[in-house]
Design an enzyme around this catalytic site. Structure first.
Site, PDB file in Angstrom:
ATOM      1  N   HIS A  66       0.854  -1.185   0.000  1.00 48.05           N
ATOM      2  CA  HIS A  66       0.000   0.000   0.000  1.00 48.05           C
ATOM      3  C   HIS A  66       0.892   1.237   0.000  1.00 48.05           C
ATOM      4  CE1 HIS A  66      -2.564   2.999   2.324  1.00 48.05           C
ATOM      5  NE2 HIS A  66      -3.280   2.747   1.255  1.00 48.05           N
ATOM      6  N   ASN A  67       0.526   2.248  -0.788  1.00 50.25           N
ATOM      7  CA  ASN A  67       1.356   3.459  -0.887  1.00 50.25           C
ATOM      8  C   ASN A  67       2.813   3.089  -1.159  1.00 50.25           C
ATOM      9  OD1 ASN A  67      -0.914   4.981  -0.370  1.00 50.25           O
ATOM     10  ND2 ASN A  67      -0.388   5.435   1.750  1.00 50.25           N
ATOM     11  N   GLU A  96       0.857  -0.438  -5.425  1.00 50.69           N
ATOM     12  CA  GLU A  96      -0.121   0.645  -5.546  1.00 50.69           C
ATOM     13  C   GLU A  96       0.532   1.875  -6.158  1.00 50.69           C
ATOM     14  OE1 GLU A  96      -3.669   2.286  -2.869  1.00 50.69           O
ATOM     15  OE2 GLU A  96      -1.713   2.826  -2.071  1.00 50.69           O
ATOM     16  N   ASP A  98      -0.580   5.787  -6.908  1.00 52.25           N
ATOM     17  CA  ASP A  98      -1.543   6.885  -6.796  1.00 52.25           C
ATOM     18  C   ASP A  98      -1.269   7.889  -7.914  1.00 52.25           C
ATOM     19  OD1 ASP A  98      -2.205   5.581  -4.515  1.00 52.25           O
ATOM     20  OD2 ASP A  98      -2.148   7.335  -3.209  1.00 52.25           O
ATOM     21  N   HIS A 111       1.115  10.959  -2.679  1.00 49.86           N
ATOM     22  CA  HIS A 111      -0.002  10.776  -1.756  1.00 49.86           C
ATOM     23  C   HIS A 111      -0.833  12.046  -1.774  1.00 49.86           C
ATOM     24  CE1 HIS A 111      -1.448   9.193   2.407  1.00 49.86           C
ATOM     25  NE2 HIS A 111      -2.169   8.727   1.408  1.00 49.86           N
ATOM     26  N   GLU A 145      -4.564   3.817  -8.199  1.00 52.31           N
ATOM     27  CA  GLU A 145      -5.511   4.687  -7.503  1.00 52.31           C
ATOM     28  C   GLU A 145      -5.599   5.930  -8.377  1.00 52.31           C
ATOM     29  OE1 GLU A 145      -5.468   7.203  -3.482  1.00 52.31           O
ATOM     30  OE2 GLU A 145      -5.241   5.041  -3.154  1.00 52.31           O
TER      31      GLU A 145
END
Length: 499
Positions: A66-67, A96, A98, A111, A145
Site C-alpha cells: 500500500h502506498n 499501488e 496513486d 499521496h 488509484e
C-alpha cells in the site's frame, strides 16, 4: 535426526578424518554444521516454488503493498522509486500507484492532499519494468488509484504500453475467456487494476470492430473507488494529524490551513471519476469494483472483478491485513515477510483447501474440525546477540516466542532474563503450544534486552510459517527492525511437533 542424515552431516562437515571415520563430530565440525544452511530452522524445500501454481489467482495469498511509492511517513515524506524497487526485491506482487494530473500533460505519483513529493508516472513504471521479475517470475499487479483526467489517463495508457510492451496483459488469454488464469499462465505478465468500462467480451468485440478510430473518444462516468466511506474516515484522520501539528490557524471560509509559506487544504470528497477507454481496455482480469457486502459479491461479482476494502471496514470483517506499507518496520511487516518466505519467496502462496472451497464453512473464531498440532520448542541458547544503544556487551537478554494465526492459536511465552551475557546466553527452557490451524500459523522469535525504566529494548526477530519449520536441533537467524540480517547473531533451539 535419522542415522542416515546424521552420517551425511558428519561426512560433509567434519574436517578431521579420524573423527569422521568414528562417526563422531569435533567442535570444529559441529560449528561448521551450525553455521550451514542445513542447520537453519527454515526448511530448504520451502526455499523454492513447490506449490501447485495452476490454480486461479483467487486461490492464492498475494504479497501486496500500500502506498508503495513512500519510503517514510505518509504526510510529509518523500516519494521515491526505491519504494517500488525495494518491494519488488522482497517479492511483492501487487504495487499501488496513486496517479494525479501533473504539469505538461505528464501524470504524477504521490499521496494526494499531502506534502509528499511527486514522481513522474512514466518514471515509476520504468523502474517497475526493470525490477518486476528479478525475485519472482509470477505476475505483477499494478493497482492504480486513479485521480487523473481522461486526457492524462490516455497518457498513462500510452506509457504502460510503451514501457511494458508484450509483458503488459492487454487481452484475455485464449484458454481463460471466463475464468481467472493461474500464476503459471501469467508468468512474466503485468496486470493493470483499475475501473473498467463494460465487460471483457465487449472490449474484445470493440477492438475487433471498425470503430477503432473512435475508441479514444469514449469515456464513462463511474464512482471513484478510493472515495469509499471507509477510506474517507482514514483520510480525515490524516487531516486531524495535520491540525494537531500545524495548530488551529485556519481560514474559516476557505478551510485552508495558513502557515508561513505553507497552504494545506483539507481533504476533498471526489465522488465521480471519468475513465478513458484507452486505459479501461488495459484492464483485463483485475477490474476494480466497490465492495458492498460478502453476500452481494457471492451473488453478482464477476470472475474478473475484485474489491479494495478500506482498512476501517476490513478490520470489522477480518483480522487479516492484506496490503501493507512496506516502508514501515514493525510487527505487521515481520509477519508479512515471514508469511511470504514460503514457496520460494515468489509472492504467491496457495491458500489451504478450506479457504479455496466456495462453500467452505471455515470459521477462524470457532474451530470445530481437524487435529491440532502440539508444538514443542526448547530454547537452548543464543550467540552474539546485538548490543543495545544503552548497554555494554553484557546485556540482560530474554526471548519471546509468539504464535500468530486464528484467535484460538494466538499465544506467546517468554524465557527468564539472562543477566549480563549477550554474547552466549543459555536458557534451556521448553515451551509447548497447541495449534489448531497450522496452515495459517506463524511463529515469531523476538529477542529483547530487559529495561527497568524505559521498557525492554528490541534486539532482533525471526518469523516463519509453522509448516516451514524443520524439526530437531536448529539455528534461528535474527533480523533487525528494518529486515536486515544480524548474522552471526542467532538462537539455538530444539523443535518438535506432532499431530
Amino acid at each position: 535426526m535419522s542415522k542416515t542424515i546424521a552420517f551425511e552431516i558428519i561426512q560433509k562437515y567434519e574436517p578431521i578424518e579420524e573423527v569422521r571415520k568414528a562417526h563422531q563430530m569435533s567442535l570444529e565440525g559441529f560449528t561448521r554444521y551450525m553455521n550451514s544452511r542445513e542447520c537453519l530452522l527454515f526448511k530448504n524445500e520451502c526455499r523454492k516454488v513447490y506449490q501447485d501454481m495452476s490454480h486461479p489467482l483467487s486461490d492464492y495469498f498475494i504479497s501486496s503493498s500500500h502506498n508503495t511509492y513512500l519510503v517514510s511517513d505518509q504526510l510529509l515524506g518523500p516519494s521515491d522509486l526505491w519504494g517500488y524497487v525495494s518491494a519488488l526485491v522482497k517479492g511483492c506482487r501487487c504495487l499501488e500507484i496513486d496517479c494525479w494530473d501533473g504539469a505538461q500533460n505528464e501524470p504524477v505519483v504521490y499521496h494526494g492532499y499531502t506534502l509528499t513529493s511527486k514522481l513522474l508516472f512514466k518514471t515509476v513504471i520504468q523502474a517497475i519494468q526493470k525490477y518486476a521479475f528479478m525475485t519472482s517470475d509470477y505476475p505483477v499487479v499494478l493497482s492504480l488509484e486513479n485521480h487523473c483526467s481522461t486526457a492524462q489517463q490516455e497518457v498513462m495508457a500510452d506509457n504502460l504500453q510503451a514501457t511494458f510492451g508484450e509483458s503488459l496483459l492487454s487481452d484475455m488469454l485464449d484458454d481463460f475467456p471466463d475464468t481467472l488464469p493461474s500464476p503459471e499462465a501469467l508468468k512474466f505478465k503485468i496486470l493493470v487494476k483499475n475501473k473498467k468500462i463494460g465487460t471483457l467480451k465487449e472490449t474484445r468485440e470493440r477492438k475487433g470492430s471498425d470503430k477503432r478510430g473512435k475508441v479514444e473518444e469514449w469515456e464513462e462516468e463511474v464512482a471513484d473507488l478510493e472515495e469509499e466511506e471507509e477510506e474517507e474516515e482514514d483520510k480525515f484522520k490524516e487531516s486531524e494529524v495535520f491540525e494537531s501539528v500545524l495548530g488551529d490557524n485556519q481560514d474559516k471560509e476557505t478551510g485552508v490551513k495558513k502557515l508561513p509559506g505553507v497552504m494545506l487544504f483539507k481533504k476533498k470528497k471526489t465522488r465521480k471519476l471519468k475513465i478513458a477507454l484507452a486505459l479501461s481496455d488495459l484492464v483485463i482480469y483485475t477490474k476494480a469494483e466497490k465492495f458492498k457486502s460478502f453476500q452481494h459479491s457471492r451473488l453478482y461479482q464477476q470472475f474478473n472483478e475484485n474489491n479494495s476494502i478500506g482498512e476501517t471496514q476490513a478490520r470489522k470483517l477480518s483480522k487479516l491485513r492484506v496490503a501493507l506499507n512496506f516502508q514501515t518496520p514493525g510487527l505487521p511487516m515481520d509477519l508479512q515477510n515471514g508469511k511470504f518466505l514460503d514457496n520460494g519467496g515468489s509472492g504467491y502462496i496457495l491458500k489451504p483447501q478450506f479457504l479455496r472451497e466456495s462453500k467452505s464453512y471455515f470459521n477462524p473464531s470457532n474451530i470445530k474440525e481437524g487435529m491440532p498440532i502440539t508444538l514443542t520448542i526448547r530454547l537452548i541458547s543464543g550467540i552474539q546477540l546485538p548490543l543495545t544503544h544503552s548497554s555494554s556487551n553484557k546485556g540482560d537478554s530474554l526471548v519471546i516466542i509468539e504464535v500468530f494465526g486464528v484467535p484460538n492459536d494466538q499465544m506467546k511465552q517468554q524465557t527468564r532474563v539472562i543477566k549480563k551475557n549477550a554474547f552466549s546466553p543459555r536458557w534451556n527452557e521448553t515451551f509447548t503450544f497447541i495449534i489448531h490451524v497450522p496452515e495459517l500459523a506463524l511463529i515469531r522469535f523476538v529477542v529483547e534486552s530487559q529495561g527497568l525504566i524505559a521498557g525492554n529494548e528490541f534486539l532482533g526477530q525471526y518469523t516463519l510459517p509453522l509448516l516451514c519449520m524443520n524439526k530437531g536441533y536448529r539455528r534461528v537467524p535474527l533480523f533487525s527492525r528494518m529486515g536486515e540480517s544480524l548474522e552471526p547473531a542467532s538462537l539455538f533451539v530444539y523443535v518438535w511437533y506432532v499431530r
